[in-house]
Write a protein that holds these residues in place. Structure first.
Motif, PDB file in Angstrom:
ATOM      1  N   GLN A 145       0.941  -0.997  -0.070  1.00  0.00           N
ATOM      2  CA  GLN A 145      -0.013   0.031  -0.073  1.00  0.00           C
ATOM      3  C   GLN A 145       0.914   1.154  -0.071  1.00  0.00           C
ATOM      4  OE1 GLN A 145      -2.722  -0.124   3.386  1.00  0.00           O
ATOM      5  NE2 GLN A 145      -4.134  -1.262   2.105  1.00  0.00           N
ATOM      6  N   ASP A 146       0.528   2.217  -0.748  1.00  0.00           N
ATOM      7  CA  ASP A 146       1.272   3.242  -0.816  1.00  0.00           C
ATOM      8  C   ASP A 146       0.803   4.299   0.395  1.00  0.00           C
ATOM      9  OD1 ASP A 146      -1.090   4.879  -1.337  1.00  0.00           O
ATOM     10  OD2 ASP A 146      -0.533   5.185  -3.415  1.00  0.00           O
ATOM     11  N   SER A 147       1.448   5.409   0.491  1.00  0.00           N
ATOM     12  CA  SER A 147       1.312   6.471   1.717  1.00  0.00           C
ATOM     13  C   SER A 147      -0.226   6.849   1.840  1.00  0.00           C
ATOM     14  CB  SER A 147       2.186   7.478   1.852  1.00  0.00           C
ATOM     15  OG  SER A 147       1.963   8.343   0.516  1.00  0.00           O
ATOM     16  N   GLU A 148      -0.968   6.875   0.842  1.00  0.00           N
ATOM     17  CA  GLU A 148      -2.388   7.105   0.904  1.00  0.00           C
ATOM     18  C   GLU A 148      -3.390   6.039   0.784  1.00  0.00           C
ATOM     19  OE1 GLU A 148      -3.081   9.923  -2.395  1.00  0.00           O
ATOM     20  OE2 GLU A 148      -1.372  11.033  -1.812  1.00  0.00           O
ATOM     21  N   ASN A 149      -2.841   4.751   1.192  1.00  0.00           N
ATOM     22  CA  ASN A 149      -3.450   3.389   1.299  1.00  0.00           C
ATOM     23  C   ASN A 149      -3.946   2.876   0.054  1.00  0.00           C
ATOM     24  OD1 ASN A 149      -3.065   3.164   4.163  1.00  0.00           O
ATOM     25  ND2 ASN A 149      -4.633   4.404   4.739  1.00  0.00           N
ATOM     26  N   ARG A 150      -3.368   3.357  -0.974  1.00  0.00           N
ATOM     27  CA  ARG A 150      -3.873   2.808  -2.278  1.00  0.00           C
ATOM     28  C   ARG A 150      -2.752   1.460  -2.633  1.00  0.00           C
ATOM     29  NH1 ARG A 150      -3.155   8.462  -5.246  1.00  0.00           N
ATOM     30  NH2 ARG A 150      -1.068   7.880  -4.493  1.00  0.00           N
ATOM     31  N   PRO A 151      -3.679   0.401  -3.271  1.00  0.00           N
ATOM     32  CA  PRO A 151      -2.774  -0.925  -3.532  1.00  0.00           C
ATOM     33  C   PRO A 151      -1.916  -0.382  -4.481  1.00  0.00           C
ATOM     34  CG  PRO A 151      -5.132  -1.041  -4.254  1.00  0.00           C
ATOM     35  CD  PRO A 151      -4.905   0.273  -3.558  1.00  0.00           C
ATOM     36  N   LEU A 152      -0.669  -1.102  -4.397  1.00  0.00           N
ATOM     37  CA  LEU A 152       0.339  -1.338  -5.406  1.00  0.00           C
ATOM     38  C   LEU A 152       0.444  -2.519  -5.921  1.00  0.00           C
ATOM     39  CD1 LEU A 152       3.190   0.872  -3.501  1.00  0.00           C
ATOM     40  CD2 LEU A 152       1.500   1.791  -5.420  1.00  0.00           C
ATOM     41  N   GLY A 153       1.108  -2.956  -6.968  1.00  0.00           N
ATOM     42  CA  GLY A 153       1.483  -4.222  -7.354  1.00  0.00           C
ATOM     43  C   GLY A 153       2.359  -4.227  -8.735  1.00  0.00           C
ATOM     44  N   ILE A 154       3.305  -4.978  -8.633  1.00  0.00           N
ATOM     45  CA  ILE A 154       4.304  -5.213  -9.750  1.00  0.00           C
ATOM     46  C   ILE A 154       4.554  -6.610  -9.869  1.00  0.00           C
ATOM     47  CG2 ILE A 154       6.189  -4.643  -8.542  1.00  0.00           C
ATOM     48  CD1 ILE A 154       7.189  -3.083 -11.106  1.00  0.00           C
ATOM     49  N   THR A 155       4.764  -7.125 -11.269  1.00  0.00           N
ATOM     50  CA  THR A 155       5.102  -8.476 -11.580  1.00  0.00           C
ATOM     51  C   THR A 155       6.627  -8.515 -11.500  1.00  0.00           C
ATOM     52  OG1 THR A 155       2.950  -8.937 -12.734  1.00  0.00           O
ATOM     53  CG2 THR A 155       4.952 -10.419 -13.152  1.00  0.00           C
ATOM     54  N   MET A 156       6.931  -9.726 -11.067  1.00  0.00           N
ATOM     55  CA  MET A 156       8.380  -9.874 -11.389  1.00  0.00           C
ATOM     56  C   MET A 156       8.737 -11.234 -11.207  1.00  0.00           C
ATOM     57  SD  MET A 156      10.008  -8.394  -7.921  1.00  0.00           S
ATOM     58  CE  MET A 156       9.144  -6.559  -8.350  1.00  0.00           C
ATOM     59  N   SER A 157       9.960 -11.712 -11.526  1.00  0.00           N
ATOM     60  CA  SER A 157      10.474 -13.000 -11.497  1.00  0.00           C
ATOM     61  C   SER A 157      11.835 -13.160 -10.690  1.00  0.00           C
ATOM     62  CB  SER A 157      10.712 -13.598 -12.816  1.00  0.00           C
ATOM     63  OG  SER A 157      11.538 -12.931 -13.688  1.00  0.00           O
ATOM     64  N   SER A 158      12.092 -12.004  -9.932  1.00  0.00           N
ATOM     65  CA  SER A 158      13.262 -12.021  -9.350  1.00  0.00           C
ATOM     66  C   SER A 158      13.196 -12.167  -7.501  1.00  0.00           C
ATOM     67  CB  SER A 158      14.100 -10.795  -9.547  1.00  0.00           C
ATOM     68  OG  SER A 158      13.325 -10.012  -8.979  1.00  0.00           O
ATOM     69  N   PHE A 159      12.372 -13.315  -7.263  1.00  0.00           N
ATOM     70  CA  PHE A 159      11.890 -13.664  -6.005  1.00  0.00           C
ATOM     71  C   PHE A 159      12.799 -14.919  -5.804  1.00  0.00           C
ATOM     72  CE2 PHE A 159       9.494 -16.517  -3.204  1.00  0.00           C
ATOM     73  CZ  PHE A 159       9.749 -15.766  -2.133  1.00  0.00           C
TER      74      PHE A 159
END
Length: 158
Positions: A25-39
């Motif tokens: 969640q960002d500082s305004e409680n909006r959801p963030l999301g990003i795809t990745m394969s570097s886990f």
């Protein structure tokens, strides 16, 4: 030593990886999301995982300021979700089912595993920032096969 970046990327693509969506969640409680394969896993005790994020990512600063984030390991049935969160400047959360628990971090419905993390450290990784998170909660399911990426495309596990 110098070599062609495109050829280097192609060589790295020979190594199959799972696909995950990092959420916060960002500082305004909006959801963030990003795809990745570097886990990757880092440590069992303490329970640490890592992922890396391109310095050009629009959500980099928000991820660096997040009090928690989650790694959502996708199933082979979630290609559309992977593609959706891989795009920039789009309403990624439209028609996406998720829940939140104690950390308030969005957890994607249908993911094979969720790792809720608090920031542990971040490191310079060249053109990426390496995030290390301490796992504070996790869930796991075997209801499907994992989503796999190899050689620039999604792949099946034999």
């Amino acid at each position: 030593m110098s070599f062609d970046a495109s050829q280097f990327r192609t060589a790295l693509g020979q190594f199959p990886t799972g696909v995950a969506v990092i959420t916060a969640q960002d500082s305004e409680n909006r959801p963030l999301g990003i795809t990745m394969s570097s886990f990757n896993s880092v440590s069992i005790n303490p329970p640490l995982v890592l992922f890396s994020l391109d310095r050009r990512a629009l959500s980099l600063e928000s991820m660096q300021r997040a009090s928690h984030y989650a790694v959502n390991v996708l199933s082979k049935d979630q290609v559309e979700l992977s593609n959706k969160f891989a795009r920039a400047m789009e309403n990624k959360w439209e028609n996406v089912e998720f829940e939140t628990r104690d950390t308030g971090t969005p957890l994607l419905t249908g993911a094979l595993a969720h790792f809720e993390c608090k920031p542990y450290a971040d490191y310079d990784g060249g053109d990426h920032v390496i995030f290390v998170g301490e796992v504070v909660n996790f869930t796991s399911s075997n209801h499907s096969e994992p989503l796999v990426f190899c050689r620039g495309r999604y792949a099946e596990i034999a």
